[in-house]
Scaffold this active site. Structure first.
Site, PDB file in Angstrom:
ATOM      1  N   ASP A   8       9.433   2.650  -0.510  1.00 25.20           N
ATOM      2  CA  ASP A   8       8.417   3.334   0.289  1.00 25.20           C
ATOM      3  C   ASP A   8       8.708   2.992   1.752  1.00 25.20           C
ATOM      4  O   ASP A   8       8.354   1.926   2.243  1.00 25.20           O
ATOM      5  CB  ASP A   8       7.014   2.868  -0.125  1.00 25.20           C
ATOM      6  N   LYS A  43       4.827   9.282   8.474  1.00 26.91           N
ATOM      7  CA  LYS A  43       4.680   8.786   9.851  1.00 26.91           C
ATOM      8  C   LYS A  43       5.743   9.337  10.819  1.00 26.91           C
ATOM      9  O   LYS A  43       5.605  10.435  11.319  1.00 26.91           O
ATOM     10  CB  LYS A  43       4.642   7.259   9.851  1.00 26.91           C
ATOM     11  N   TYR A  80       0.861  -1.177   0.000  1.00 22.30           N
ATOM     12  CA  TYR A  80       0.000   0.000   0.000  1.00 22.30           C
ATOM     13  C   TYR A  80       0.898   1.227   0.000  1.00 22.30           C
ATOM     14  O   TYR A  80       1.833   1.316   0.810  1.00 22.30           O
ATOM     15  CB  TYR A  80      -0.900  -0.001   1.247  1.00 22.30           C
TER      16      TYR A  80
HETATM   17  P1  KE4 Z   1      -0.643   8.343   4.519  1.00 28.04           P
HETATM   18  O1  KE4 Z   1      -1.139   9.022   3.303  1.00 28.04           O
HETATM   19  O2  KE4 Z   1      -1.704   7.558   5.212  1.00 28.04           O
HETATM   20  O3  KE4 Z   1       0.112   9.276   5.410  1.00 28.04           O
HETATM   21  O4  KE4 Z   1       0.491   7.304   4.048  1.00 28.04           O
HETATM   22  C1  KE4 Z   1       0.214   6.381   3.052  1.00 28.04           C
HETATM   23  C2  KE4 Z   1       1.117   5.199   3.173  1.00 28.04           C
HETATM   24  C3  KE4 Z   1       2.145   5.067   2.258  1.00 28.04           C
HETATM   25  N1  KE4 Z   1       3.000   4.046   2.319  1.00 28.04           N
HETATM   26  C4  KE4 Z   1       2.906   3.104   3.275  1.00 28.04           C
HETATM   27  C5  KE4 Z   1       3.900   2.003   3.304  1.00 28.04           C
HETATM   28  C6  KE4 Z   1       1.886   3.170   4.238  1.00 28.04           C
HETATM   29  O5  KE4 Z   1       1.805   2.223   5.173  1.00 28.04           O
HETATM   30  C7  KE4 Z   1       0.959   4.240   4.193  1.00 28.04           C
HETATM   31  C8  KE4 Z   1      -0.183   4.362   5.177  1.00 28.04           C
HETATM   32  N2  KE4 Z   1      -0.441   3.286   6.035  1.00 28.04           N
HETATM   33  C9  KE4 Z   1      -1.777   3.079   6.576  1.00 28.04           C
HETATM   34  C10 KE4 Z   1      -1.834   1.906   7.552  1.00 28.04           C
HETATM   35  N3  KE4 Z   1      -1.171   0.773   7.204  1.00 28.04           N
HETATM   36  C11 KE4 Z   1      -2.278   4.327   7.247  1.00 28.04           C
HETATM   37  C12 KE4 Z   1      -3.465   4.198   8.165  1.00 28.04           C
HETATM   38  C13 KE4 Z   1      -4.825   4.341   7.536  1.00 28.04           C
HETATM   39  O6  KE4 Z   1      -4.989   4.114   6.344  1.00 28.04           O
HETATM   40  O7  KE4 Z   1      -5.741   4.671   8.289  1.00 28.04           O
END
Ligand code: KE4
Length: 419
Positions: free
Chosen positions: A234, A262, A141
């Site tokens: 990533d 994060k 993701y």
């Molecule tokens: P954000 O746009 O949520 O800040 O980041 C996206 C993203 C990009 N790359 C990786 C490897 C990530 O894990 C994420 C976001 N992770 C999720 C949970 N696994 C965020 C939490 C959510 O979706 O509520």
């Protein structure tokens, strides 16, 4: 006001009552509790119940909630204004600190989320190479940019066919199973001239935690070099968690571009993407690849991120890893003694415990795990004041704030679970 009432109000004004789907707790057949405050390893809900927290805002809070140095830096920054829309020292200082700890990020640009970081990195890879295609892995993701929603992990895996994403966009996304180097090789053999980049979570964290097999990351590096494509790590989850230099330091592989999020915001909305100077200088205003952001480099968020990275450099990563290893394997043993088949994947201070008969190395195996058993486990742990990820396909995190008593109390709660 109690969580039930707040949830009813929320559902009237927000789809599903939440601002991010996982929070609705549907994958564990539950409803969300609303949080009143957080400190150290703990959350308190609006009804005053205390939880030992292993979600940690989905990873950012490696120091725990509301670390005093971070809070102090934020208060100081707020006193000087909340947003300038102009350059400030904080963004330079944070970029310099990231560059010191992750040297492959010679230049970078700050954005406000992981999604923005990966979206911009992809555009840069396309602009730099003049090619369109991107190789991504099933179950990885990278946020909710159109191009990455094909066979994505995390909550996106529940939505088949990604409504709203045009076919024309997805046609440039080539898929491979995680850890399947041969599949990536086949893509390169077929369309090597049009592959701009390979994007990968160096340790996957959105189909549960899945480790790269020996040689997988090096194989990606070699293929990208051979075909003139960019390798994007990533590191939104792994950055500053797997080691102070992230996954790239831990595995000794240098990507061309890295995306972060994060932890670099220490709980504030920050993302960033960066890499080789020669590539990054294709970004506007130096080059023609466009990206911008009203709140990019926000002074309060930069102060939070910088204080977080400074504090992390004083922390003992090896000690936290040793404690997490022991804790996660004891948790597994407790469940196995109850007759459950458990597969455990762990690295550093992050792990996933799968209700599975077989080891989990890709999305096919992750999807085959028993979600009902995980939901039963989650509900009973939650009722005893332990906050685990509300989906079996997510990671569980420990922080430097978790004490031995917290871990022991968590194991004690697990001993009381029945299936
Ligand atoms: P954000 O746009 O949520 O800040 O980041 C996206 C993203 C990009 N790359 C990786 C490897 C990530 O894990 C994420 C976001 N992770 C999720 C949970 N696994 C965020 C939490 C959510 O979706 O509520």
């Amino acid at each position: 006001m109690d969580s039930k009432t707040l949830y009813a109000r929320a559902q009237r004004v927000m789809p599903g009552g939440v601002n991010s789907p996982l929070r609705a707790c549907r994958y564990v057949n539950s409803e969300p509790v609303f949080i009143e405050r957080a400190e150290g390893a703990y959350l308190w809900d609006v009804e005053g119940r205390k939880y030992i927290d292993y979600v940690l805002s989905w990873g950012p809070l490696l120091l725990g909630h509301c670390h005093p140095d971070v809070a102090e830096a934020v208060y100081m920054a707020v006193n000087k204004g909340t947003s300038y829309g102009a350059p400030c020292e904080g963004e330079v200082a944070l970029a310099e600190e990231i560059n010191k700890l992750v040297p492959s990020m010679e230049m970078m640009r700050m954005v406000s989320s992981g999604t923005e970081a990966t979206m911009s990195a992809l555009r840069l890879a396309r602009g730099y190479t003049g090619r369109n295609k991107v190789v991504k892995f099933v179950g990885n993701y990278h946020g909710h940019n159109d191009a990455f929603l094909a066979a994505a992990g995390s909550a996106a895996q529940i939505v088949p066919g990604t409504p709203g994403v045009p076919e024309g966009v997805i046609q440039y996304t080539l898929l491979a199973q995680y850890n399947d180097l041969e599949a990536v090789k086949a893509h390169f053999e077929q369309s090597g001239d049009d592959i701009a980049c390979v994007i990968v979570e160096p340790v996957a964290g959105n189909m549960g935690l899945v480790l790269p097999k020996d040689g997988f990351l090096q194989g990606l590096r070699d293929l990208c070099t051979q075909y003139g494509a960019l390798l994007i790590f990533d590191e939104v989850i792994t950055g500053f968690r797997l080691s102070i230099g992230g996954a790239q330091q831990r595995f000794g592989i240098t990507p061309d571009l890295t995306t972060m999020g994060k932890i670099i915001g220490g709980g504030f909305p920050v993302g960033c993407f960066g890499g080789k100077r020669e590539i990054m200088e294709h970004m506007a205003p130096c080059g023609g690849v466009f990206q911008a952001g009203t709140l990019s480099g926000n002074p309060v968020a930069m102060a939070s991120g910088l204080a977080t990275l400074k504090a992390l450099q004083q922390c003992d990563y090896d000690a936290l890893e040793a404690r997490t290893t022991k804790f996660a394997s004891e948790l597994c043993n407790i469940l196995r003694e109850k007759g459950q088949a458990i597969a455990l994947n762990r690295i550093a201070s992050v792990y996933t415990l799968y209700f599975s008969e077989v080891p989990v190395t890709n999305m096919i195996e992750s999807s085959a795990c028993n979600g009902d058993l995980y939901a039963a486990f989650w509900q009973q742990m939650h009722a005893q004041g332990v906050n685990l990820a509300p989906a079996g396909f997510e990671c569980t995190f420990t922080s430097f704030a978790h004490t031995d008593e917290d871990l022991e109390q968590t194991l004690e709660a697990a001993r009381k679970v029945s299936f």
